[in-house]
Design a protein around this motif. Structure first.
Motif, short mmCIF file in Angstrom:
data_model
loop_
_atom_site.label_atom_id
_atom_site.label_comp_id
_atom_site.label_asym_id
_atom_site.label_seq_id
_atom_site.Cartn_x
_atom_site.Cartn_y
_atom_site.Cartn_z
N LYS B 21 0.85 -1.19 0.00
CA LYS B 21 0.00 0.00 0.00
C LYS B 21 0.88 1.24 0.00
CE LYS B 21 -0.37 -0.24 5.02
NZ LYS B 21 -1.26 -0.47 6.16
N ASP B 22 0.28 2.34 -0.40
CA ASP B 22 0.99 3.62 -0.41
C ASP B 22 0.42 4.47 0.71
OD1 ASP B 22 2.04 2.62 -2.74
OD2 ASP B 22 0.67 3.77 -4.02
N ASP B 23 1.25 5.25 1.33
CA ASP B 23 0.67 6.23 2.22
C ASP B 23 1.42 7.55 2.13
OD1 ASP B 23 2.60 6.59 4.37
OD2 ASP B 23 2.09 4.56 4.99
N CYS B 24 0.76 8.58 2.55
CA CYS B 24 1.32 9.92 2.43
C CYS B 24 0.97 10.71 3.68
CB CYS B 24 0.76 10.61 1.19
SG CYS B 24 1.24 12.33 1.04
N LYS B 25 1.96 11.21 4.33
CA LYS B 25 1.75 12.10 5.47
C LYS B 25 2.15 13.51 5.03
CE LYS B 25 0.98 8.76 8.53
NZ LYS B 25 -0.35 8.56 9.14
N SER B 26 1.35 14.46 5.43
CA SER B 26 1.58 15.82 4.97
C SER B 26 1.84 16.73 6.17
CB SER B 26 0.35 16.29 4.20
OG SER B 26 0.61 17.50 3.58
N ILE B 27 2.94 17.47 6.09
CA ILE B 27 3.24 18.42 7.16
C ILE B 27 2.65 19.77 6.80
CG2 ILE B 27 5.05 19.61 8.45
CD1 ILE B 27 6.88 17.26 7.84
N HIS B 28 1.77 20.24 7.61
CA HIS B 28 1.15 21.54 7.37
C HIS B 28 1.40 22.48 8.54
CE1 HIS B 28 -1.17 20.51 3.80
NE2 HIS B 28 -1.18 19.30 4.32
N ARG B 29 1.52 23.72 8.19
CA ARG B 29 1.61 24.74 9.24
C ARG B 29 0.21 25.27 9.50
NH1 ARG B 29 6.32 29.04 9.76
NH2 ARG B 29 7.22 27.15 10.61
N CYS B 169 -2.40 12.78 3.96
CA CYS B 169 -2.70 13.57 2.76
C CYS B 169 -4.14 13.36 2.34
CB CYS B 169 -1.78 13.17 1.61
SG CYS B 169 -0.04 13.43 1.96
#
Lengths: 189, 419
Positions: B21-29, B169
């Motif tokens: 599987k693919d995963d994506c974590k997104s860093i947001h301010r 994400c």
């Protein structure tokens, strides 16, 4: 970048003659060229690798490089360790690869037109099993399947054009791709 | 035994299928806003001590002063009595400001969707005089979440408490929804052009012509009567919609307004009592396109780029003397990545992105000759006045003496300080 890849691929063939001579000793050269499919949650992609190193009895170690086009095109460069399970000409084998990778993202793979993206590739890991089928002399066909992991960081800067923009912090997407890598290869040893 | 191995191999794949599987974590301010009432904010719109320039926005030259916009924050006032030694003397704090124009002793500036009028009789001590509520509704900011324009009731985010957060994400789009704002918006960045006693750049979106202030936003032309300079009155209940893609710049010449849009040049006559009347247009490929004009010709730079779209990087020279209702293309010149431009007599100045500032002899528009390229910076916009060229660039504000085009001299540079 293209020249580097071509050189690495050709390197595998260039070592053929060396490998033939080396067979007379317990430790000899081994070259693998393999290609196949990288299948995960996203659309499957093509991958190709060349691995060159030394073989001692049923164990081999080498350095590999390739092209991994899954979601974002990258160039993995890795250390490869593998071992045949049987001593026979046809044998199952297990292997593991690990190393860094370098981004070579194609334009159509980049984030949409409102962003100015930057990519930084991270860790690459590949581990699995396969089966080698003796062809002739020291040439073997290998079929393998592996769990393949690659990490890519994507920094998205909102595009700001008309006049210089206020300072901005990018949105950073940290991708981890876990795929099934099914490869067919040709090994010279 | 040999059959068992391939079967085992397949079994392993099936067992581990769930791992693929693919995963994506997104860093947001995350920006958590700190609010003040609009009345409190407006009380702070005034001159402060000089501040270092962080980003060089729009420029406006008035008397011996340069008014340099700090995008989103206000206006630096620079005493330019000695162009070789300009002095940054004060900063006018105007939140949400990107554009300005000046008539007499009054400076007109946007503050988000409001129009602010300041008395600059003493440029070092500007005083706010008038506020026009929400006259640029497409730039609406604090009115968006309220039904009132009463400044005592409207809350304005004036600061942010920032925290970085890691989210999936996939969930980001729904998660981001409303806790708010603070993505710098480049398309709100605009300024001014050529009044009788002041000069703006070609990337201006505010301009004064006679007794009228004209401004453009994304799709519209706004007109204000400034006969009473301290109290502008909108001419129309609603702005004039300009249907040519995204509106980018406005430039006055004679009694015409030249409006640069992403898809062409639109010309409006203001000969009839200052009320803009559509006169003509010239279409071009999609691109960013500041425009200037003189009595005979319009000069348009087209620029490609991610936000500008398109693929053209060139100067187009149009004939507007023969039939201004139907401008025709005379000649195209290839450039690198052109931005603002200006003209002084037969000298044509073009900011050509990373190439810097290019100076052409434009006596013969069919055969422009490049006199000089001043490189080493990324030029955005230029004003040429009294043999001095003011150039805004990525790293500061430059001034060049071009009295001798064979020996263009750098007089001064105000560097930006992003820290």
């Amino acid at each position: 970048m293209k020249k580097i890849i071509a050189s690495l691929l050709l390197l595998g063939f260039a070592y053929n003659a060396t490998a033939q001579n080396a067979l007379k000793t317990p430790m000899h050269f081994q070259s693998i060229l393999q290609a196949g499919l990288l299948a995960g949650k996203t659309e499957p992609s093509f991958g190709v690798q060349t691995i060159n190193g030394v073989r001692w009895k049923q164990i081999s170690a080498g350095i590999g490089a390739g092209i991994d086009n899954y979601v974002f095109r990258t160039i993995p460069v890795f250390i490869d360790l593998r071992a045949d399970i049987l001593k026979s000409k046809n044998s199952p084998f297990v292997f593991a690869d690990a190393g860094p990778q370098f981004q070579w993202v194609q334009d159509h793979q980049k984030a949409g037109s409102f962003f100015n993206p930057e990519y930084k590739s991270g860790f690459y890991f590949n581990a699995g099993a396969g089966y080698s089928i003796y062809l002739f002399k020291r040439n073997t066909l290998t079929l393998s399947a592996a769990f393949s992991l690659k990490k890519v960081n994507e920094s998205l800067y909102t595009y700001c054009d008309f006049v210089a923009c206020p300072e901005q912090k990018p949105t950073i997407n940290k991708y981890t791709f876990r795929r099934l890598a099914v490869m067919a290869g040709w090994t010279i040893w | 035994m040999r059959k068992i191995y391939p079967l085992s191999f397949l079994l392993i794949i099936i067992l581990f299928a769930g791992c693929f599987k693919d995963d994506c974590k997104s860093i947001h301010r995350i920006y958590k806003p700190v609010f003040k009432t609009l009345t409190q904010v407006r009380a702070g719109i005034a001159s402060e001590a000089a501040q270092p320039v962080k980003v060089a926005g729009k420029i406006y030259l008035y008397k011996n002063y340069i008014f340099l916009n700090e995008p989103g924050a206000g206006i630096h006032v620079i005493d330019n009595s000695d162009p070789s030694n300009p002095k940054n003397i004060s900063f006018i704090n105007i939140p949400g400001n990107y554009d300005l124009a000046i008539k007499g002793n009054y400076l007109y500036a946007d503050s988000y969707s409001d129009l602010v009028v300041l008395n600059i009789a003493d440029p070092k001590h500007a005083v706010s005089k008038t506020f026009k509520n929400n006259v640029f509704p497409r730039q609406s900011y604090y009115y968006y979440y309220t039904s009132t324009v009463n400044p005592d009731s409207v809350l304005v985010p004036v600061d942010y408490i920032m925290t970085d957060t890691l989210v999936n994400c996939d969930t980001y789009n729904s998660w981001i929804a409303y806790d708010y704002v603070a993505t710098p918006n480049s398309s709100q960045v605009f300024t001014t052009a050529v009044p009788s006693k002041g000069i703006g750049g070609s990337t201006a979106r505010f301009t004064v012509l006679n007794d009228y202030l004209y401004t453009v936003d994304y799709y519209a032309l706004h007109s204000f009567d400034i006969t009473n300079a301290s109290d502008p009155e909108p001419i129309h209940d609603e702005a004039i919609t300009v249907t040519g893609g995204v509106v980018e710049t406005i430039y006055p010449s004679n009694n015409n307004l030249f409006i640069g849009t992403s898809n062409g040049i639109f010309i409006y006559s203001v000969a009839g009592g200052g009320i803009p009347t559509y006169t003509g247009q010239f279409g071009h490929f999609t691109a960013c396109d500041p425009v200037i004009a003189d009595n005979s010709n319009a000069f348009v730079t087209l620029r490609s780029g991610t936000a500008c779209q398109g693929f053209n990087n060139e100067l187009e020279i149009l004939d507007i003397a023969t039939d201004i209702t139907n401008p025709s293309l005379i000649k195209t010149y290839s450039l690198t990545n052109p931005r603002g431009l200006t003209k002084d007599g037969n000298l044509l100045f073009i900011c050509d992105g990373a190439d810097g500032l290019k100076l052409y002899n434009a006596a013969d528009i069919n055969n422009l000759s490049l006199l000089k390229t001043i490189g080493g910076f990324e030029a955005n916009d230029v004003i040429a006045w009294n043999k001095i060229a003011l150039v805004t660039a990525g790293d500061g504000l430059y001034q060049y003496d071009y009295s001798n085009t064979n020996n263009v001299k750098l007089l001064s540079k105000i560097s930006i300080n992003q820290k």
